[in-house]
Motif scaffolding. Structure first.
Motif, PDB file in Angstrom:
ATOM      1  N   VAL A 134      22.173  10.680  18.847  1.00 44.99           N
ATOM      2  CA  VAL A 134      21.824  10.695  17.903  1.00 44.99           C
ATOM      3  C   VAL A 134      22.035  11.549  16.353  1.00 44.99           C
ATOM      4  CG1 VAL A 134      18.748  11.247  18.640  1.00 44.99           C
ATOM      5  CG2 VAL A 134      20.404  13.395  18.851  1.00 44.99           C
ATOM      6  N   GLY A 135      23.715  11.726  17.064  1.00 46.40           N
ATOM      7  CA  GLY A 135      25.455  12.823  16.125  1.00 46.40           C
ATOM      8  C   GLY A 135      24.666  14.078  16.499  1.00 46.40           C
ATOM      9  N   ASP A 178      14.803  12.703   2.966  1.00 44.51           N
ATOM     10  CA  ASP A 178      15.281  11.402   1.852  1.00 44.51           C
ATOM     11  C   ASP A 178      15.278  10.268   2.515  1.00 44.51           C
ATOM     12  OD1 ASP A 178      18.238  11.530   1.840  1.00 44.51           O
ATOM     13  OD2 ASP A 178      18.210  13.513   2.623  1.00 44.51           O
ATOM     14  N   GLU A 179      15.842   9.171   1.364  1.00 38.93           N
ATOM     15  CA  GLU A 179      16.330   8.158   1.948  1.00 38.93           C
ATOM     16  C   GLU A 179      17.078   7.335   2.682  1.00 38.93           C
ATOM     17  OE1 GLU A 179      16.571   3.784  -0.664  1.00 38.93           O
ATOM     18  OE2 GLU A 179      15.423   5.667  -1.397  1.00 38.93           O
ATOM     19  N   GLN A 180      18.242   8.795   2.259  1.00 44.01           N
ATOM     20  CA  GLN A 180      19.549   8.063   2.993  1.00 44.01           C
ATOM     21  C   GLN A 180      19.077   8.556   5.101  1.00 44.01           C
ATOM     22  OE1 GLN A 180      22.965   9.187   1.989  1.00 44.01           O
ATOM     23  NE2 GLN A 180      24.403   8.367   3.469  1.00 44.01           N
ATOM     24  N   ILE A 185      17.616   7.172  10.966  1.00 44.34           N
ATOM     25  CA  ILE A 185      16.313   8.041  11.853  1.00 44.34           C
ATOM     26  C   ILE A 185      15.992   6.649  11.991  1.00 44.34           C
ATOM     27  CG2 ILE A 185      14.513   8.842  12.165  1.00 44.34           C
ATOM     28  CD1 ILE A 185      15.720  11.273  11.232  1.00 44.34           C
ATOM     29  N   GLN A 186      15.738   5.541  10.785  1.00 44.89           N
ATOM     30  CA  GLN A 186      15.351   4.258  11.492  1.00 44.89           C
ATOM     31  C   GLN A 186      16.267   3.654  12.463  1.00 44.89           C
ATOM     32  OE1 GLN A 186      14.608   2.757   7.653  1.00 44.89           O
ATOM     33  NE2 GLN A 186      13.137   4.368   7.040  1.00 44.89           N
ATOM     34  N   SER A 187      17.258   3.659  11.849  1.00 44.32           N
ATOM     35  CA  SER A 187      18.118   2.795  12.445  1.00 44.32           C
ATOM     36  C   SER A 187      18.847   3.220  14.248  1.00 44.32           C
ATOM     37  CB  SER A 187      19.829   2.648  11.756  1.00 44.32           C
ATOM     38  OG  SER A 187      20.177   3.339  11.976  1.00 44.32           O
ATOM     39  N   MET A 188      18.606   4.428  14.532  1.00 46.55           N
ATOM     40  CA  MET A 188      19.014   5.510  15.371  1.00 46.55           C
ATOM     41  C   MET A 188      17.500   4.919  16.268  1.00 46.55           C
ATOM     42  SD  MET A 188      19.208   8.907  15.612  1.00 46.55           S
ATOM     43  CE  MET A 188      17.277   9.102  16.130  1.00 46.55           C
ATOM     44  N   HIS A 205       3.871   5.570   6.026  1.00 47.33           N
ATOM     45  CA  HIS A 205       3.520   4.801   4.715  1.00 47.33           C
ATOM     46  C   HIS A 205       4.959   3.938   4.223  1.00 47.33           C
ATOM     47  CE1 HIS A 205      -0.223   7.636   3.818  1.00 47.33           C
ATOM     48  NE2 HIS A 205       0.664   8.286   4.462  1.00 47.33           N
ATOM     49  N   ASN A 206       5.991   4.373   4.635  1.00 50.00           N
ATOM     50  CA  ASN A 206       7.075   2.870   4.471  1.00 50.00           C
ATOM     51  C   ASN A 206       6.978   1.747   4.902  1.00 50.00           C
ATOM     52  OD1 ASN A 206       9.600   2.240   4.236  1.00 50.00           O
ATOM     53  ND2 ASN A 206      11.553   4.376   4.860  1.00 50.00           N
ATOM     54  N   GLN A 207       5.757   1.339   3.743  1.00 44.85           N
ATOM     55  CA  GLN A 207       6.204  -0.723   4.097  1.00 44.85           C
ATOM     56  C   GLN A 207       7.937  -1.136   4.328  1.00 44.85           C
ATOM     57  OE1 GLN A 207       2.593  -1.642   3.612  1.00 44.85           O
ATOM     58  NE2 GLN A 207       3.801  -3.773   4.930  1.00 44.85           N
ATOM     59  N   GLU A 208       8.435  -0.520   3.417  1.00 45.68           N
ATOM     60  CA  GLU A 208       9.549  -1.652   4.177  1.00 45.68           C
ATOM     61  C   GLU A 208      10.364  -1.543   5.197  1.00 45.68           C
ATOM     62  OE1 GLU A 208      13.891  -1.032   1.540  1.00 45.68           O
ATOM     63  OE2 GLU A 208      12.372  -0.737  -0.267  1.00 45.68           O
ATOM     64  N   TRP A 209      10.345   0.124   6.067  1.00 45.73           N
ATOM     65  CA  TRP A 209      10.804  -0.148   7.557  1.00 45.73           C
ATOM     66  C   TRP A 209       9.791  -1.038   7.899  1.00 45.73           C
ATOM     67  CZ3 TRP A 209       9.784   5.347  10.212  1.00 45.73           C
ATOM     68  CH2 TRP A 209       9.986   5.097  11.250  1.00 45.73           C
ATOM     69  N   SER A 210       8.559  -0.458   7.812  1.00 43.44           N
ATOM     70  CA  SER A 210       7.137  -1.148   8.749  1.00 43.44           C
ATOM     71  C   SER A 210       7.752  -2.492   8.427  1.00 43.44           C
ATOM     72  CB  SER A 210       5.645  -1.200   7.722  1.00 43.44           C
ATOM     73  OG  SER A 210       4.673  -1.131   8.864  1.00 43.44           O
ATOM     74  N   ASN A 211       8.141  -3.183   7.849  1.00 42.61           N
ATOM     75  CA  ASN A 211       8.483  -4.710   7.704  1.00 42.61           C
ATOM     76  C   ASN A 211       9.634  -5.579   8.768  1.00 42.61           C
ATOM     77  OD1 ASN A 211       6.302  -5.240   6.218  1.00 42.61           O
ATOM     78  ND2 ASN A 211       7.303  -5.346   4.164  1.00 42.61           N
ATOM     79  N   GLN A 212      10.053  -4.411   9.409  1.00 47.41           N
ATOM     80  CA  GLN A 212      11.451  -4.109   9.462  1.00 47.41           C
ATOM     81  C   GLN A 212      11.135  -4.111  11.480  1.00 47.41           C
ATOM     82  OE1 GLN A 212      14.524  -1.456   9.196  1.00 47.41           O
ATOM     83  NE2 GLN A 212      14.512  -2.005   6.879  1.00 47.41           N
TER      84      GLN A 212
END
Ligand SMILES: Nc1ncnc2c1ncn2[C@@H]1O[C@H](COP(=O)(O)OP(=O)(O)OP(=O)(O)O)[C@@H](O)[C@H]1O
Length: 228
Positions: A134-135, A178-180, A185-188, A205-212
Protein backbone atom coordinates in the motif's frame (compact mmCIF):
# COMPACT_ATOMS: atom_id res chain seq x y z
CA UNK A 1 -18.20 -23.47 -13.40
CA UNK A 2 -19.61 -21.34 -10.61
CA UNK A 3 -17.27 -20.23 -7.84
CA UNK A 4 -17.89 -21.09 -4.22
CA UNK A 5 -20.04 -18.56 -2.42
CA UNK A 6 -18.26 -16.88 0.49
CA UNK A 7 -21.20 -14.99 1.90
CA UNK A 8 -24.88 -15.47 1.29
CA UNK A 9 -28.07 -13.65 2.34
CA UNK A 10 -31.27 -15.66 2.30
CA UNK A 11 -34.53 -13.71 2.54
CA UNK A 12 -32.92 -11.20 4.87
CA UNK A 13 -35.17 -8.51 6.35
CA UNK A 14 -34.37 -5.95 9.01
CA UNK A 15 -36.82 -3.72 10.73
CA UNK A 16 -36.33 -1.37 13.64
CA UNK A 17 -38.93 -0.65 16.28
CA UNK A 18 -39.28 3.03 17.04
CA UNK A 19 -41.90 3.59 19.74
CA UNK A 20 -45.02 1.87 18.48
CA UNK A 21 -43.88 1.94 14.83
CA UNK A 22 -41.72 -0.40 12.79
CA UNK A 23 -39.29 0.89 10.16
CA UNK A 24 -38.71 -1.70 7.46
CA UNK A 25 -35.16 -0.98 6.25
CA UNK A 26 -34.37 -4.22 4.37
CA UNK A 27 -37.01 -6.41 2.82
CA UNK A 28 -36.31 -10.05 1.86
CA UNK A 29 -32.87 -9.61 0.41
CA UNK A 30 -31.29 -12.55 -1.42
CA UNK A 31 -27.78 -12.37 -2.73
CA UNK A 32 -24.40 -14.01 -2.55
CA UNK A 33 -20.78 -13.09 -3.01
CA UNK A 34 -18.38 -15.58 -4.57
CA UNK A 35 -14.74 -16.15 -3.89
CA UNK A 36 -12.68 -13.33 -5.39
CA UNK A 37 -15.75 -11.35 -6.45
CA UNK A 38 -15.67 -7.53 -6.43
CA UNK A 39 -19.07 -6.10 -5.48
CA UNK A 40 -20.15 -2.52 -5.03
CA UNK A 41 -23.34 -1.36 -3.32
CA UNK A 42 -24.76 2.09 -3.95
CA UNK A 43 -27.88 3.71 -2.57
CA UNK A 44 -29.11 7.04 -1.31
CA UNK A 45 -28.47 8.15 2.24
CA UNK A 46 -30.67 6.20 4.64
CA UNK A 47 -31.36 3.39 2.14
CA UNK A 48 -29.89 0.79 4.52
CA UNK A 49 -26.34 0.18 3.23
CA UNK A 50 -24.69 0.25 6.65
CA UNK A 51 -27.53 -1.83 8.10
CA UNK A 52 -26.83 -4.45 5.42
CA UNK A 53 -23.05 -4.43 6.04
CA UNK A 54 -23.65 -4.86 9.78
CA UNK A 55 -25.76 -7.93 9.01
CA UNK A 56 -23.16 -9.35 6.61
CA UNK A 57 -20.51 -8.86 9.29
CA UNK A 58 -22.61 -10.53 12.00
CA UNK A 59 -22.57 -7.33 14.05
CA UNK A 60 -26.36 -7.29 13.93
CA UNK A 61 -29.03 -9.96 13.34
CA UNK A 62 -31.72 -9.99 10.67
CA UNK A 63 -35.35 -9.73 11.85
CA UNK A 64 -36.04 -12.54 9.38
CA UNK A 65 -33.83 -14.68 7.16
CA UNK A 66 -30.21 -15.75 7.54
CA UNK A 67 -26.72 -14.70 6.57
CA UNK A 68 -24.31 -17.53 5.79
CA UNK A 69 -20.55 -17.27 5.87
CA UNK A 70 -18.90 -20.33 4.31
CA UNK A 71 -22.24 -22.22 4.64
CA UNK A 72 -22.44 -21.33 8.35
CA UNK A 73 -25.51 -19.37 9.55
CA UNK A 74 -23.94 -16.44 11.42
CA UNK A 75 -27.07 -15.74 13.46
CA UNK A 76 -26.96 -19.24 14.93
CA UNK A 77 -23.52 -18.56 16.43
CA UNK A 78 -22.85 -17.18 19.90
CA UNK A 79 -20.79 -14.04 20.49
CA UNK A 80 -17.45 -15.83 20.91
CA UNK A 81 -17.85 -17.93 17.75
CA UNK A 82 -18.92 -14.84 15.79
CA UNK A 83 -15.94 -12.84 16.97
CA UNK A 84 -13.68 -15.72 15.92
CA UNK A 85 -15.34 -15.94 12.50
CA UNK A 86 -14.96 -12.19 12.01
CA UNK A 87 -11.35 -12.26 13.11
CA UNK A 88 -10.39 -15.17 10.85
CA UNK A 89 -12.51 -14.76 7.74
CA UNK A 90 -13.49 -11.12 7.45
CA UNK A 91 -11.73 -7.79 7.16
CA UNK A 92 -13.35 -4.38 7.68
CA UNK A 93 -12.61 -0.86 6.55
CA UNK A 94 -14.84 2.01 7.62
CA UNK A 95 -15.02 5.61 6.53
CA UNK A 96 -13.16 6.57 9.67
CA UNK A 97 -10.19 4.29 10.01
CA UNK A 98 -10.49 3.40 13.76
CA UNK A 99 -6.75 2.99 14.22
CA UNK A 100 -5.36 2.88 17.75
CA UNK A 101 -3.56 6.22 18.32
CA UNK A 102 -0.82 4.87 20.59
CA UNK A 103 0.17 2.10 18.15
CA UNK A 104 2.53 2.46 15.17
CA UNK A 105 1.27 1.68 11.64
CA UNK A 106 2.74 -1.84 11.73
CA UNK A 107 1.30 -2.55 15.20
CA UNK A 108 -2.10 -1.33 14.04
CA UNK A 109 -1.92 -3.73 11.08
CA UNK A 110 -1.08 -6.54 13.51
CA UNK A 111 -4.12 -5.92 15.78
CA UNK A 112 -6.13 -8.90 14.41
CA UNK A 113 -3.17 -11.15 15.28
CA UNK A 114 -2.74 -9.51 18.69
CA UNK A 115 -6.41 -10.27 19.47
CA UNK A 116 -5.60 -13.95 18.90
CA UNK A 117 -2.31 -13.64 20.73
CA UNK A 118 -0.46 -14.76 17.60
CA UNK A 119 1.97 -12.05 16.62
CA UNK A 120 4.44 -14.44 15.00
CA UNK A 121 7.51 -13.54 12.96
CA UNK A 122 5.61 -14.60 9.81
CA UNK A 123 2.66 -12.37 10.72
CA UNK A 124 4.99 -9.40 11.18
CA UNK A 125 6.69 -10.09 7.83
CA UNK A 126 3.33 -10.30 6.08
CA UNK A 127 2.18 -7.05 7.75
CA UNK A 128 5.37 -5.40 6.45
CA UNK A 129 4.71 -6.78 2.98
CA UNK A 130 1.15 -5.41 3.02
CA UNK A 131 2.33 -1.99 4.16
CA UNK A 132 4.82 -2.08 1.30
CA UNK A 133 2.05 -2.99 -1.13
CA UNK A 134 0.00 0.00 0.00
CA UNK A 135 3.05 2.22 -0.45
CA UNK A 136 3.83 2.79 3.24
CA UNK A 137 7.23 1.11 3.49
CA UNK A 138 8.67 4.36 4.90
CA UNK A 139 5.87 4.94 7.40
CA UNK A 140 5.73 1.64 9.31
CA UNK A 141 6.79 3.13 12.63
CA UNK A 142 4.62 6.24 12.39
CA UNK A 143 1.64 6.59 14.69
CA UNK A 144 -1.73 7.56 13.19
CA UNK A 145 -1.27 11.22 14.23
CA UNK A 146 1.95 11.25 12.18
CA UNK A 147 0.18 10.02 9.02
CA UNK A 148 -2.05 11.77 6.48
CA UNK A 149 -5.74 10.82 6.12
CA UNK A 150 -5.08 8.72 3.00
CA UNK A 151 -2.11 7.02 4.67
CA UNK A 152 -4.25 6.12 7.71
CA UNK A 153 -6.87 4.68 5.41
CA UNK A 154 -4.19 2.59 3.67
CA UNK A 155 -3.05 1.28 7.08
CA UNK A 156 -6.69 0.32 7.77
CA UNK A 157 -6.80 -1.54 4.44
CA UNK A 158 -3.56 -3.41 5.23
CA UNK A 159 -5.02 -4.29 8.65
CA UNK A 160 -8.19 -5.62 7.01
CA UNK A 161 -6.08 -7.97 4.89
CA UNK A 162 -3.51 -9.18 7.42
CA UNK A 163 -5.44 -12.32 8.39
CA UNK A 164 -5.84 -13.28 4.72
CA UNK A 165 -9.63 -13.05 5.03
CA UNK A 166 -12.05 -14.56 2.55
CA UNK A 167 -13.88 -11.27 2.33
CA UNK A 168 -13.25 -7.60 3.08
CA UNK A 169 -16.19 -5.27 3.70
CA UNK A 170 -15.77 -1.57 3.23
CA UNK A 171 -18.16 1.18 4.24
CA UNK A 172 -17.29 4.34 2.30
CA UNK A 173 -13.53 3.70 2.44
CA UNK A 174 -12.73 6.83 0.46
CA UNK A 175 -15.60 8.97 1.76
CA UNK A 176 -13.46 11.59 3.46
CA UNK A 177 -10.51 11.65 1.05
CA UNK A 178 -9.62 13.93 -1.86
CA UNK A 179 -10.10 12.76 -5.43
CA UNK A 180 -6.48 11.83 -6.12
CA UNK A 181 -6.06 9.85 -2.89
CA UNK A 182 -9.42 8.15 -3.49
CA UNK A 183 -8.27 7.07 -6.94
CA UNK A 184 -5.01 5.68 -5.52
CA UNK A 185 -6.96 3.68 -2.95
CA UNK A 186 -9.41 2.44 -5.57
CA UNK A 187 -6.69 1.05 -7.82
CA UNK A 188 -4.91 -0.42 -4.80
CA UNK A 189 -8.06 -2.33 -3.81
CA UNK A 190 -8.30 -3.67 -7.34
CA UNK A 191 -4.72 -4.93 -7.39
CA UNK A 192 -5.04 -6.42 -3.87
CA UNK A 193 -8.08 -8.33 -5.10
CA UNK A 194 -6.07 -9.66 -8.03
CA UNK A 195 -3.05 -10.57 -5.88
CA UNK A 196 -4.82 -12.10 -2.88
CA UNK A 197 -8.07 -13.45 -4.40
CA UNK A 198 -9.98 -11.86 -1.51
CA UNK A 199 -13.60 -10.86 -2.23
CA UNK A 200 -14.47 -7.22 -1.63
CA UNK A 201 -17.87 -5.73 -0.93
CA UNK A 202 -17.71 -1.96 -1.02
CA UNK A 203 -20.42 0.50 -0.07
CA UNK A 204 -19.85 3.82 -1.79
CA UNK A 205 -21.57 7.05 -2.75
CA UNK A 206 -19.11 7.38 -5.61
CA UNK A 207 -21.09 6.30 -8.68
CA UNK A 208 -18.09 6.53 -11.00
CA UNK A 209 -16.08 4.13 -8.82
CA UNK A 210 -19.05 1.86 -8.34
CA UNK A 211 -19.37 1.56 -12.13
CA UNK A 212 -15.89 0.05 -12.28
CA UNK A 213 -16.91 -3.02 -10.24
CA UNK A 214 -17.72 -6.19 -12.19
CA UNK A 215 -20.78 -6.68 -9.95
CA UNK A 216 -22.87 -3.72 -8.87
CA UNK A 217 -25.97 -3.53 -6.67
CA UNK A 218 -28.32 -0.69 -5.83
CA UNK A 219 -30.26 -0.57 -2.60
CA UNK A 220 -33.65 1.12 -2.90
CA UNK A 221 -36.75 0.83 -0.78
CA UNK A 222 -35.39 -2.14 1.13
CA UNK A 223 -34.60 -4.10 -2.04
CA UNK A 224 -31.22 -4.93 -3.49
CA UNK A 225 -31.19 -4.85 -7.28
CA UNK A 226 -28.27 -6.08 -9.33
CA UNK A 227 -27.37 -3.36 -11.79
CA UNK A 228 -24.87 -5.67 -13.49
N1 LIG B 1 -30.65 1.13 15.42
C1 LIG B 1 -31.57 1.75 14.66
N2 LIG B 1 -32.78 2.06 15.16
C2 LIG B 1 -33.72 2.67 14.40
N3 LIG B 1 -33.54 3.02 13.10
C3 LIG B 1 -32.34 2.74 12.55
C4 LIG B 1 -31.29 2.10 13.29
N4 LIG B 1 -30.21 1.95 12.48
C5 LIG B 1 -30.58 2.49 11.28
N5 LIG B 1 -31.86 2.95 11.32
C6 LIG B 1 -32.57 3.58 10.21
O1 LIG B 1 -32.43 2.74 9.09
C7 LIG B 1 -32.26 3.51 7.90
C8 LIG B 1 -31.01 3.05 7.16
O2 LIG B 1 -29.84 3.43 7.88
P1 LIG B 1 -28.39 3.10 7.33
O3 LIG B 1 -27.40 3.70 8.27
O4 LIG B 1 -28.28 1.66 7.08
O5 LIG B 1 -28.40 3.89 5.94
P2 LIG B 1 -27.22 4.15 4.88
O6 LIG B 1 -27.73 3.75 3.55
O7 LIG B 1 -25.98 3.50 5.35
O8 LIG B 1 -27.11 5.72 4.95
P3 LIG B 1 -25.83 6.72 4.72
O9 LIG B 1 -25.48 6.61 3.27
O10 LIG B 1 -26.41 8.05 5.07
O11 LIG B 1 -24.75 6.28 5.66
C9 LIG B 1 -32.21 4.96 8.33
O12 LIG B 1 -33.45 5.56 8.04
C10 LIG B 1 -31.97 4.91 9.82
O13 LIG B 1 -32.62 5.97 10.50
Amino acid sequence: MSLKSVLKCQSVSRQFKMGSEYIQVLNEIDFSISQGEMVSIVGTSGSGKTTLLNLLAGLDDPSEGSVYMDEQAINKLGDVARAKLRNQFMGFVFQFHHLLPEFSAIDNVLIPHRIRNQVTKEARLYAQQLLQQVGLQDRMDHRPAELSGGERQRVAIARALVNKPGIVMMDEPTGNLDEQTSEQIQSMIESLNQQTGTSFVVVTHNQEWSNQFPTQYRLTKGQLTQVR
